[in-house]
Write an enzyme that holds these catalytic residues in place. Structure first.
Site, PDB file in Angstrom:
ATOM      1  N   CYS A   1      71.622 -16.337 -12.763  1.00 25.84           N
ATOM      2  CA  CYS A   1      71.654 -15.231 -11.794  1.00 25.84           C
ATOM      3  C   CYS A   1      71.376 -15.705 -10.376  1.00 25.84           C
ATOM      4  O   CYS A   1      71.589 -14.967  -9.422  1.00 25.84           O
ATOM      5  CB  CYS A   1      70.654 -14.157 -12.185  1.00 25.84           C
TER       6      CYS A   1
ATOM      7  N   HIS B   1      68.541  -9.592  -6.428  1.00 23.71           N
ATOM      8  CA  HIS B   1      69.267  -9.633  -7.703  1.00 23.71           C
ATOM      9  C   HIS B   1      68.947  -8.361  -8.486  1.00 23.71           C
ATOM     10  O   HIS B   1      67.813  -7.871  -8.468  1.00 23.71           O
ATOM     11  CB  HIS B   1      68.838 -10.858  -8.513  1.00 23.71           C
TER      12      HIS B   1
ATOM     13  N   ASN C   1      73.149  -5.795 -14.884  1.00 25.97           N
ATOM     14  CA  ASN C   1      72.934  -7.163 -14.412  1.00 25.97           C
ATOM     15  C   ASN C   1      74.236  -7.964 -14.586  1.00 25.97           C
ATOM     16  O   ASN C   1      74.646  -8.248 -15.711  1.00 25.97           O
ATOM     17  CB  ASN C   1      71.790  -7.777 -15.233  1.00 25.97           C
TER      18      ASN C   1
HETATM   19  N1  ACO Z   1      66.502   1.210 -26.659  1.00 29.90           N
HETATM   20  C1  ACO Z   1      65.419   1.687 -27.268  1.00 29.90           C
HETATM   21  N2  ACO Z   1      64.344   0.939 -27.567  1.00 29.90           N
HETATM   22  C2  ACO Z   1      64.386  -0.347 -27.229  1.00 29.90           C
HETATM   23  C3  ACO Z   1      65.493  -0.935 -26.602  1.00 29.90           C
HETATM   24  C4  ACO Z   1      66.587  -0.111 -26.332  1.00 29.90           C
HETATM   25  N3  ACO Z   1      67.705  -0.540 -25.723  1.00 29.90           N
HETATM   26  N4  ACO Z   1      65.227  -2.238 -26.393  1.00 29.90           N
HETATM   27  C5  ACO Z   1      63.997  -2.490 -26.864  1.00 29.90           C
HETATM   28  N5  ACO Z   1      63.495  -1.346 -27.381  1.00 29.90           N
HETATM   29  C6  ACO Z   1      62.205  -1.136 -28.007  1.00 29.90           C
HETATM   30  C7  ACO Z   1      61.592  -2.414 -28.553  1.00 29.90           C
HETATM   31  O1  ACO Z   1      62.087  -2.660 -29.847  1.00 29.90           O
HETATM   32  C8  ACO Z   1      60.138  -2.066 -28.536  1.00 29.90           C
HETATM   33  O2  ACO Z   1      59.858  -1.259 -29.653  1.00 29.90           O
HETATM   34  P1  ACO Z   1      58.476  -1.436 -30.473  1.00 29.90           P
HETATM   35  O3  ACO Z   1      57.393  -1.093 -29.470  1.00 29.90           O
HETATM   36  O4  ACO Z   1      58.621  -0.454 -31.563  1.00 29.90           O
HETATM   37  O5  ACO Z   1      58.425  -2.865 -30.879  1.00 29.90           O
HETATM   38  C9  ACO Z   1      59.989  -1.199 -27.295  1.00 29.90           C
HETATM   39  O6  ACO Z   1      61.293  -0.691 -27.000  1.00 29.90           O
HETATM   40  C10 ACO Z   1      59.461  -1.927 -26.100  1.00 29.90           C
HETATM   41  O7  ACO Z   1      60.179  -3.132 -25.959  1.00 29.90           O
HETATM   42  P2  ACO Z   1      59.890  -4.127 -24.802  1.00 29.90           P
HETATM   43  O8  ACO Z   1      60.794  -5.319 -24.931  1.00 29.90           O
HETATM   44  O9  ACO Z   1      58.431  -4.343 -24.734  1.00 29.90           O
HETATM   45  O10 ACO Z   1      60.351  -3.237 -23.544  1.00 29.90           O
HETATM   46  P3  ACO Z   1      60.115  -3.514 -22.021  1.00 29.90           P
HETATM   47  O11 ACO Z   1      59.441  -2.373 -21.387  1.00 29.90           O
HETATM   48  O12 ACO Z   1      59.571  -4.904 -21.757  1.00 29.90           O
HETATM   49  O13 ACO Z   1      61.611  -3.493 -21.463  1.00 29.90           O
HETATM   50  C11 ACO Z   1      63.289  -5.035 -20.768  1.00 29.90           C
HETATM   51  C12 ACO Z   1      62.560  -4.436 -21.938  1.00 29.90           C
HETATM   52  C13 ACO Z   1      64.050  -3.923 -20.072  1.00 29.90           C
HETATM   53  C14 ACO Z   1      64.271  -6.051 -21.301  1.00 29.90           C
HETATM   54  C15 ACO Z   1      62.294  -5.679 -19.767  1.00 29.90           C
HETATM   55  O14 ACO Z   1      61.378  -6.485 -20.453  1.00 29.90           O
HETATM   56  C16 ACO Z   1      63.000  -6.520 -18.721  1.00 29.90           C
HETATM   57  O15 ACO Z   1      63.748  -6.019 -17.905  1.00 29.90           O
HETATM   58  N6  ACO Z   1      62.720  -7.806 -18.703  1.00 29.90           N
HETATM   59  C17 ACO Z   1      63.374  -8.728 -17.751  1.00 29.90           C
HETATM   60  C18 ACO Z   1      64.772  -8.915 -18.204  1.00 29.90           C
HETATM   61  C19 ACO Z   1      65.569  -9.693 -17.249  1.00 29.90           C
HETATM   62  O16 ACO Z   1      65.322  -9.691 -16.065  1.00 29.90           O
HETATM   63  N7  ACO Z   1      66.606 -10.334 -17.777  1.00 29.90           N
HETATM   64  C20 ACO Z   1      67.546 -11.063 -17.056  1.00 29.90           C
HETATM   65  C21 ACO Z   1      66.968 -12.124 -16.148  1.00 29.90           C
HETATM   66  S1  ACO Z   1      67.778 -13.590 -16.069  1.00 29.90           S
HETATM   67  C22 ACO Z   1      69.284 -13.251 -15.586  1.00 29.90           C
HETATM   68  O17 ACO Z   1      69.465 -12.262 -14.921  1.00 29.90           O
HETATM   69  C23 ACO Z   1      70.416 -14.139 -15.985  1.00 29.90           C
END
Ligand code: ACO
Length: 325
Positions: free
Chosen positions: A113, A252, A282
């Site tokens: 990214c 980003h 993204n």
């Molecule tokens: N829909 C519903 N529930 C979901 C989903 C979904 N799409 N995805 C995960 N969950 C659930 C999980 O299973 C978990 O359930 P549990 O508590 O029963 O185990 C719960 O939601 C919480 O999951 P987390 O992973 O803790 O959710 P979080 O609040 O951290 O959000 C996210 C996840 C959006 C991915 C966040 O962590 C994030 O944005 N991280 C950074 C990601 C990023 O920037 N990626 C790209 C960077 S590098 C690049 O751009 C190339």
């Protein structure tokens, strides 16, 4: 040493739209979860026969037209991508052929990214040192090729698209005032493309799967916020400015909550920050290129403004530039 500025912009977004409602039919998720955790409402998905290079070429043509640069005079083409049509030829060479730029050197940059700002910074050096008179910098991603559509933790996040710009020397204290590119390879396992293969002599090992994105979202979130905030601080200082001098920030677009956390950390009002993640998700390297295009098109950025571009990505790689528009 010549100052180098962005003199033309282009972009391309695939026609196909994948909404959160569509994703609700594919995995166990909800529009409410996706919007509240990420800010994303919909994303674009490249057509079945639409290649990364097709998108890159369209964005490149628009940027060349905007900069009024004859392709025959282009001296350098760099494409930032982690989802090329194939490992070779480079997307940059495919662009060179399509736009008819026979004089140009052409290569791809792989910095996830952060690729667009890595490419911008690389191209800037060639022009600043007098090696080339201009450069065409493109960020193009068909990143959904690497999405596992059964993994609700990642499939809601990504989309395809391309952005491009032309760099040329500019007069006065304008253009790209500072650059900062950095890598923290020890965070590499937070996000990677993985594939399992079956050992032909060992039936107990896993089945072959297509290469797909694996991500430790929560850990990545924290590192992303810290890396982006640090990158802004360093680039602003290198430009000889203070944060209060900055008129606009184009970050980003990985997660609206990451952008908000960076804004809070830097005490930046959210009105000064461009956000389009709701419409595109993204798009990896292309995110910031498309965001810059739209920020200029919507007149959020005006001539004379101090603008910060800032990003982070898998690697982990981060980058920031300060540009006087
Ligand atoms: N829909 C519903 N529930 C979901 C989903 C979904 N799409 N995805 C995960 N969950 C659930 C999980 O299973 C978990 O359930 P549990 O508590 O029963 O185990 C719960 O939601 C919480 O999951 P987390 O992973 O803790 O959710 P979080 O609040 O951290 O959000 C996210 C996840 C959006 C991915 C966040 O962590 C994030 O944005 N991280 C950074 C990601 C990023 O920037 N990626 C790209 C960077 S590098 C690049 O751009 C190339």
């Amino acid at each position: 040493m010549r100052n180098v500025g962005i003199t033309g912009l282009g972009h391309y977004l695939p026609k196909r739209v994948l909404t959160n409602a569509d994703l609700e039919q594919m995995v166990e998720t909800s529009d409410e979860w996706i919007v509240s955790r990420t800010g994303i409402k919909e994303r674009r998905i490249a057509g079945k026969d639409e290649k990364n290079s097709d998108m890159a070429i369209k964005a490149a043509r628009e940027a060349l037209k905007d900069a009024r640069l004859d392709p025959a005079r282009v001296e350098l083409i760099i494409v930032a991508t982690i989802s090329p049509d194939s490992s070779f030829p480079s997307v940059a060479c495919l662009v060179q052929k399509a736009v008819h730029a026979p004089r140009a050197a052409a290569f791809d940059v792989s910095a996830a990214c952060s690729g667009f700002l890595y490419a911008l910074t690389t191209a800037k050096q060639f022009i600043r040192n007098g090696v080339y008179k201009n450069a065409l910098v493109i960020a193009s991603e068909k990143i959904t090729t690497y999405v596992n559509w059964n993994d609700r933790g990642t499939c809601v996040l990504f989309g395809d698209g391309a952005g491009a710009c032309v760099l040329k020397p500019v007069a006065g204290k304008r253009g790209i005032l500072s650059d900062y590119i950095h890598a923290q390879g020890h965070f590499g396992d937070l996000m990677m493309v993985v594939a399992e293969e079956r050992d032909p002599l060992d039936q107990q090992t896993k089945m072959i799967t297509l290469p797909h994105i694996a991500m430790q979202g929560q850990e990545l979130f924290k590192v992303a916020v810290n890396s982006m905030a640090a990158a802004v601080g360093i680039a602003v200082k290198k430009a000889g400015l203070k944060l209060s001098d900055i008129d606009y920030v184009v970050p980003h677009q990985a997660n609206d909550r990451i952008i908000s956390a960076v804004a809070r950390k830097l005490h930046l009002p959210k009105e000064k920050i461009f956000i389009n993640i709701d419409r595109y998700g993204n798009m990896s390297a292309a995110s910031i290129a498309v965001a810059l295009y739209e920020a200029v098109e919507r007149k959020k950025i005006k001539r004379g403004d101090y603008v910060v571009l800032v990003t982070f990505g898998a690697g982990l790689v981060s980058a920031a530039n300060v540009v006087k528009w």
